[in-house]
Motif scaffolding. Structure first.
Motif, PDB file in Angstrom:
ATOM      1  N   THR A 150       7.918  -5.505  -7.625  1.00 38.34           N
ATOM      2  CA  THR A 150       7.836  -5.892  -6.215  1.00 38.34           C
ATOM      3  C   THR A 150       6.862  -7.039  -5.976  1.00 38.34           C
ATOM      4  OG1 THR A 150       6.156  -4.186  -5.783  1.00 38.34           O
ATOM      5  CG2 THR A 150       8.464  -3.581  -5.425  1.00 38.34           C
ATOM      6  N   ASN A 151       6.248  -7.573  -7.038  1.00 30.23           N
ATOM      7  CA  ASN A 151       5.332  -8.707  -6.874  1.00 30.23           C
ATOM      8  C   ASN A 151       6.012  -9.834  -6.101  1.00 30.23           C
ATOM      9  OD1 ASN A 151       3.180  -7.563  -8.177  1.00 30.23           O
ATOM     10  ND2 ASN A 151       3.405  -8.716 -10.077  1.00 30.23           N
ATOM     11  N   VAL A 184       6.737   3.438  -5.212  1.00 26.56           N
ATOM     12  CA  VAL A 184       7.428   4.099  -6.324  1.00 26.56           C
ATOM     13  C   VAL A 184       7.774   5.540  -5.985  1.00 26.56           C
ATOM     14  CG1 VAL A 184       6.440   2.594  -8.080  1.00 26.56           C
ATOM     15  CG2 VAL A 184       5.274   4.727  -7.510  1.00 26.56           C
ATOM     16  N   VAL A 234       2.210   4.351 -13.426  1.00 27.96           N
ATOM     17  CA  VAL A 234       1.220   3.839 -12.483  1.00 27.96           C
ATOM     18  C   VAL A 234      -0.168   3.873 -13.107  1.00 27.96           C
ATOM     19  CG1 VAL A 234       2.581   4.543 -10.474  1.00 27.96           C
ATOM     20  CG2 VAL A 234       0.825   6.085 -11.370  1.00 27.96           C
ATOM     21  N   SER A 264       6.754  -0.128 -13.717  1.00 27.03           N
ATOM     22  CA  SER A 264       5.307  -0.014 -13.571  1.00 27.03           C
ATOM     23  C   SER A 264       4.897  -0.544 -12.207  1.00 27.03           C
ATOM     24  CB  SER A 264       4.577  -0.790 -14.670  1.00 27.03           C
ATOM     25  OG  SER A 264       4.551  -2.176 -14.384  1.00 27.03           O
ATOM     26  N   SER A 265       3.845   0.043 -11.661  1.00 25.06           N
ATOM     27  CA  SER A 265       3.389  -0.400 -10.346  1.00 25.06           C
ATOM     28  C   SER A 265       2.011   0.177 -10.067  1.00 25.06           C
ATOM     29  CB  SER A 265       4.367   0.066  -9.258  1.00 25.06           C
ATOM     30  OG  SER A 265       3.959  -0.397  -7.985  1.00 25.06           O
ATOM     31  N   HIS A 314       1.601   0.347  -6.624  1.00 19.67           N
ATOM     32  CA  HIS A 314       1.954   0.694  -5.248  1.00 19.67           C
ATOM     33  C   HIS A 314       2.558   2.095  -5.242  1.00 19.67           C
ATOM     34  CE1 HIS A 314       1.041  -3.302  -3.834  1.00 19.67           C
ATOM     35  NE2 HIS A 314       1.876  -3.833  -4.710  1.00 19.67           N
ATOM     36  N   GLU A 371       5.782  -4.318 -12.529  1.00 23.85           N
ATOM     37  CA  GLU A 371       5.392  -4.726 -11.168  1.00 23.85           C
ATOM     38  C   GLU A 371       6.519  -5.518 -10.494  1.00 23.85           C
ATOM     39  OE1 GLU A 371       2.751  -3.667  -9.782  1.00 23.85           O
ATOM     40  OE2 GLU A 371       1.315  -3.183 -11.356  1.00 23.85           O
TER      41      GLU A 371
END
Length: 242
Positions: A161-162, A196, A37, A189-190, A192, A159
């Motif tokens: 969940t984009n 996670v 993150v 990676s995120s 949010h 990312e």
């Protein structure tokens, strides 16, 4: 001792202007979902591109399942970095079949894999739809399906969940938990944190291209802890005369 699914040591790659990553050390072990993150521009995507061989490091090394990148078994790696790769004129099923065959699956096994992942990510209704006609969210699901369908031992998702709607986020979460339970090492990676924290076993914080700390996914106020780490890293040390 079993080698980590992903092992990164001293990884460095800087771009003009100073952006990039500096001396990154990171492990992802079998059966683990490891979240990376950081704020936008922290270096998450650059790191993922380096460990997948999409960029060449200036220093440091990456090993996949104990092997250097040039001898790693890429048929056992699944990834989605930045944007999902799909041929716009081909439908969902054909795109997934191509991906499965490129990962070494024979025709019969590929057909089974595609059918399973279409069901798993609720894409069956879009199997005959051309990728260019899909919504952004369904194109993202298609890219995730291609990354996950061959049950890779190493999963790298940037990312993921984009553009996903809440139902898609839940389906992805469940799919990642299943892959980890099967022994895969998953790096996600995120930015949010709340999402996670639901699935990660470990969370590593990156800022300005460096690892600056870790977070407990079970922590009470994980967002506050994250910003405290980043703020402390961004605040220059007191160099006033004493």
């Amino acid at each position: 001792m079993t080698a980590p699914r992903i092992e990164v040591r001293g990884l460095t790659r800087l771009f003009r202007g100073g952006a990039g990553v500096r001396g990154i050390d990171l492990d992802v072990i079998a059966g683990e979902i490891h979240a990376l993150v950081g704020l936008n521009g922290a270096g998450k995507t650059t790191l993922m591109r380096l460990l997948l061989g999409m960029l060449r490091p200036a220093a440091g090394a990456v090993r996949i399942d104990g092997q250097p990148l040039n001898t790693a078994d890429w048929s056992n790696v699944g990834h989605l970095v930045e944007t999902p790769l799909a041929y716009g004129e081909l439908d969902g099923r054909t795109n997934l079949m191509l991906s499965a065959r490129l990962h070494g699956a024979g025709a019969d096994r590929a057909a089974r894999m595609v059918g399973d992942v279409l069901t798993e990510l609720n894409l069956t209704r879009y199997a005959a739809v051309r990728a260019r006609r899909m919504s952004l969210g369904n194109r993202q699901r298609l890219g995730l399906a291609a990354a996950l369908q061959h049950r890779p031992r190493v999963v790298v998702l940037d990312e993921p969940t984009n553009a996903l709607d809440p139902a898609g986020v839940i389906l992805l979460r469940e799919a990642l938990v299943r892959r980890a339970a099967d022994g895969a090492g998953v790096l996600v990676s995120s930015h949010h944190l709340d999402e996670v924290a639901r699935v990660a076993h470990r969370i590593t914080v990156i800022n300005a291209g460096r690892v600056i700390g870790t977070l407990d996914p079970r922590g009470v106020d994980i967002e506050r802890s994250f910003f405290a780490l980043v703020h402390a890293d961004d605040t220059p040390a007191d160099r006033s005369p004493r």
